[in-house]
Every structure is written in C-alpha cells, then in structure tokens.
Scaffold this active site. Structure first.
Site, PDB file in Angstrom:
ATOM      1  CE  LYS A 108      -8.347   3.015  -6.848  1.00 29.14           C
ATOM      2  NZ  LYS A 108      -8.824   2.596  -5.138  1.00 29.14           N
TER       3      LYS A 108
HETATM    4  C1  LIG Z   1      -8.494   2.469  -3.904  1.00 35.01           C
HETATM    5  C2  LIG Z   1      -7.935   0.926  -3.750  1.00 35.01           C
HETATM    6  C3  LIG Z   1      -7.717   0.555  -2.185  1.00 35.01           C
HETATM    7  C4  LIG Z   1      -8.933   0.743  -1.399  1.00 35.01           C
HETATM    8  O1  LIG Z   1      -9.830   1.431  -1.804  1.00 35.01           O
HETATM    9  P1  LIG Z   1     -10.877   2.234  -0.627  1.00 35.01           P
HETATM   10  O2  LIG Z   1     -12.635   2.015  -1.594  1.00 35.01           O
HETATM   11  O3  LIG Z   1     -10.091   3.667  -0.969  1.00 35.01           O
HETATM   12  O4  LIG Z   1     -11.022   1.317   0.786  1.00 35.01           O
HETATM   13  C5  LIG Z   1      -7.643  -0.500  -2.055  1.00 35.01           C
HETATM   14  N1  LIG Z   1      -5.851  -1.410  -2.747  1.00 35.01           N
HETATM   15  C6  LIG Z   1      -5.466  -0.853  -3.750  1.00 35.01           C
HETATM   16  C7  LIG Z   1      -5.141  -1.579  -5.113  1.00 35.01           C
HETATM   17  C8  LIG Z   1      -6.711   0.398  -4.500  1.00 35.01           C
HETATM   18  O5  LIG Z   1      -5.825   1.225  -5.229  1.00 35.01           O
END
Ligand SMILES: *Cc1c(COP(=O)(O)O)cnc(C)c1O
Length: 396
Positions: A188
């Site tokens: 991210k």
């Molecule tokens: C990465 C992601 C998540 C989950 O994030 P985590 O921190 O790994 O739990 C949720 N929604 C979307 C759209 C994502 O891309």
C-alpha cells in the site's frame, strides 16, 4: 542462444523504507517497549492531524479495521451491507463475520467504483450500511453515496485501503463517511508491514473501537505495564486482539513524514505512463475527473480486446517474459468459488476484469523502468494489432 543482455526484473510492487525509518524501528526495539504504546499513540495523533479527522485508531490491518467499524456501526446478524463485487476479499468477509449478509453490486465502467444507482436499487429494509471502496485510489462518488445513506438512515464505512492521500471536493478521504479504514499492508501507499487505521469524527464510536482492539478492556489497557499504569482492568465489551505494535508505529511515523514526497513520485510516474500511452488506441488509460485527487495507488491499463489478437492473460505472460511484474485488480468477488453460488452476474465488473492489467507503480520506480514498461506494452500491442494481422494475411 545465450542472451547478451539480461534484463533486470521490475517487480510489480516494492516498499520504500528509508534509513531513518530503519533506525526508528531499531530505536523502538531498544526502548524495551515493543507492542502498543507511546509510538502507536503518536502515530494515531499524527495520522488524525494529517487527515483532519477527530480520531484515528490504529489496528493490525485494514481488515480488522473494517470488522470493528461494522461492529461500532451496529451491524448485526440478519442485517444487510451493500458493497462492490470489484474488491478484495477483506471488504466482504468481515460482513459475514458480524453475521450480516454482503449485498454485492456492480461498478461504474469509467472509475470501477461502486455505482450509486445500483446501491439505491439494492436497498431493502434490512440494509444497515454501505461499504464503498475507493478503487485504485480514485474516490467514489461520495456526495451521491452520503445522500443515499442519509435518506435511508445507513452508515457509511469507506474502504480506503487504496486511498490514503486522496481528496474528494477538497476534503481528505478519511473525513467524509462515518468510518474510514486504511491499510498499511506491504504493497500500500504507506506501509507498516501489516497494519491499518480507522478514522472517525464520533467520540463514542472511537472509544468503542479503541476498547475492542484490545479485548474490550477499559481505557488505555496497554498502560497497565507502564509506570503510570495499574494491574487493575475491566472487560466491558466482547473484544478482539487487533492492536498495532510500537514497532509498526515507528515505521508508520517515518512513512507518514515522507508520504507527500512519495505521492509526488507516484504522480510523476502516472503522468509519464499517461503520456507514453497517449497515442495507443488499443489501451484505455485510468480516468481522471474534476474535483478529486487520486491517491494513485494502482496504474491500471484496460486493453481494447476487440482490436487485439491477444488476450489479457497472454499479455501478462509476455510482459513477464520481458521481466516486468504486473497484477490484476480485482478478480470480482462473485467469481470466486466461495461466492459463486450466492450471487448472480455483474456484467460491468466481468467486462472490466477480462481487460485490465495493473502496471508497477511505486516511488522508487525510476523513469528508465517506466519507459521500459511503456515500450514493452507498445511492442506487444504492435505485434498483436488486428488490423496489422489482417494486412499480413492478405499479402501472404
Ligand atoms: C489491501 C486491501 C484490504 C485489506 O488490507 P489489510 O491491511 O491487508 O487487511 C482491504 N480492502 C482493499 C480494497 C485492499 O486492497
């Protein structure tokens, strides 16, 4: 034949961790306080200042953030929650975890975001909340979604896993719906390895979420082992073990400090891609709209399959042969085995899914690599144009 020049592999994603961040983590390890504590508090404060939200609550993932937001929103067994089929597993699985039913709807073709008209059509007397996902960093139509929510007395929980740094009508994402959840997963825009944050402007909800992250224990449970703390605690709610650690928060604080610079790099790379693909008719570039700032989490090209003799999967394989890592966002939820029997068809999501490729996009991706990626995509397009193929077969 031996290759003369081994091309360097360009990974799809790569976190950027600077030396100061590594040192901040080491410093935290040396303090002897490694789980939730002063660094986490500081990270929450800085994060809420950055967003402009009243509260920011750190958690161990965006998934747990979504789960806690649903609980704080009062979503229960028998309720329905409307979300998009075009998302990651996390968005919908948490709806099952509170005993409610995810009601999936289709997307807008241009942004691949949830379509407000389809939200309206999916509302029943069991609907309690909407979870819009700001896909790829492009904010959803929040004016429309908030209006629908107000008219139908629904809570809005924004899945902003892609959208840290995004703005809608000048407002930061994280300051619009009842709750917004961010992800700090390795890929991210801001990472703590694993981690997440929930923002809200509601004091009671913030208090509740904070307690739920640490077993439903009374306020500032983590302090019980500090000099200011006491051994006594009370369990007030059915809680979870969803807290962030100070090791993660130390990294997060450093990431937040250089976040604006990182976002600028992403912007430059997106501009370079857009320019590079401008004259390629067989590709649709990501949409840009007025009054929004895109967080540029993903750069997704859409192939016009009708003018090509190559499918999306083979296109990806050819890029891989050229040492370029890519991904596909997303395999719509309703296509997965677990969901298949429960839902119908979503034609726009399926149409988009067959055509998209996510290209590498991260602050340390240099223009040399970006140009190599653009060149590789163009080469594959030129070698597989339908019109070209037609001419060749005619003269053959
Ligand atoms: C990465 C992601 C998540 C989950 O994030 P985590 O921190 O790994 O739990 C949720 N929604 C979307 C759209 C994502 O891309």
């Amino acid at each position: 034949m031996k290759k003369l020049l081994e091309l360097e592999y360009i990974p799809f994603s790569r976190p950027y961790i600077s030396q100061d961040e590594i040192e901040a983590v080491i410093d935290t390890l040396k303090t002897g306080w490694i789980t939730v504590g002063p660094q986490t508090k500081k990270f929450e404060t800085r994060f809420s200042q950055y967003i402009g939200s009243k509260h920011a609550l750190a958690v161990n993932s965006c998934t747990s953030g979504l789960h806690l937001a649903l609980i704080a929103a009062g979503v229960q067994s028998g309720d329905e929650v409307i979300t998009t089929t075009y998302t990651f597993a996390a968005t919908a699985e948490v709806i099952f975890h509170v005993g409610a039913k995810p009601v999936l709807v289709d997307i807008e073709e241009d942004t691949q975001n949830i379509d407000p008209e389809k939200i309206k059509a999916a509302i029943t007397n069991k609907t309690k909340a909407i979870i819009p996902v700001h896909f790829a960093g492009h904010p959803c139509a929040m004016d429309e979604i908030m209006k629908i929510a107000q008219e139908n007395n629904l809570k809005v929980i924004e899945d902003a896993a892609h959208a840290l740094g995004a703005k809608y009508n000048g407002k930061n994402i994280g300051n619009i719906g009842d709750f917004t959840t961010f992800s700090f997963y390795a890929t991210k825009n801001l990472t703590t390895g694993e981690g997440g944050m929930i923002t809200t402007n509601n004091d009671e909800d913030a208090e509740m979420i904070k307690s739920l992250t640490l077993h439903g224990i009374s306020k500032d449970a983590w302090k019980r082992y500090s000099s200011e703390g006491s051994w006594f605690y009370e369990i007030n709610n059915l809680g979870y073990k969803y807290n962030m650690t100070d090791i993660q928060a130390a990294l997060g604080l450093g990431q937040l400090e250089k976040f604006d610079w990182n976002q600028k790099q992403r912007e430059h790379i997106v501009a370079r891609y857009n320019e590079g693909f401008a004259d390629i008719d067989e590709i649709i570039r990501p949409v840009t709209k007025p009054d929004i700032t895109n967080a540029n989490h993903l750069y997704i090209i859409r192939l016009k399959l009708e003018s090509l003799n190559i499918g999306r999967n083979d296109f990806i394989n050819e890029l891989k042969e050229k040492q370029i890592g890519t991904s596909v966002h997303f395999i719509p939820l309703h296509i997965h085995p677990f969901y298949q029997k429960k839902y119908g068809n979503f034609p726009i999501a399926e149409y988009i899914y067959e055509r998209v490729i996510s290209l590498p996009l991260y602050p340390t991706l240099n223009f040399g690599s970006v140009d190599r990626i653009i060149g590789a995509v163009k080469d594959i397009i030129y070698a597989n144009k339908k019109t070209l193929q037609f001419k060749i077969s005619k003269t053959a």
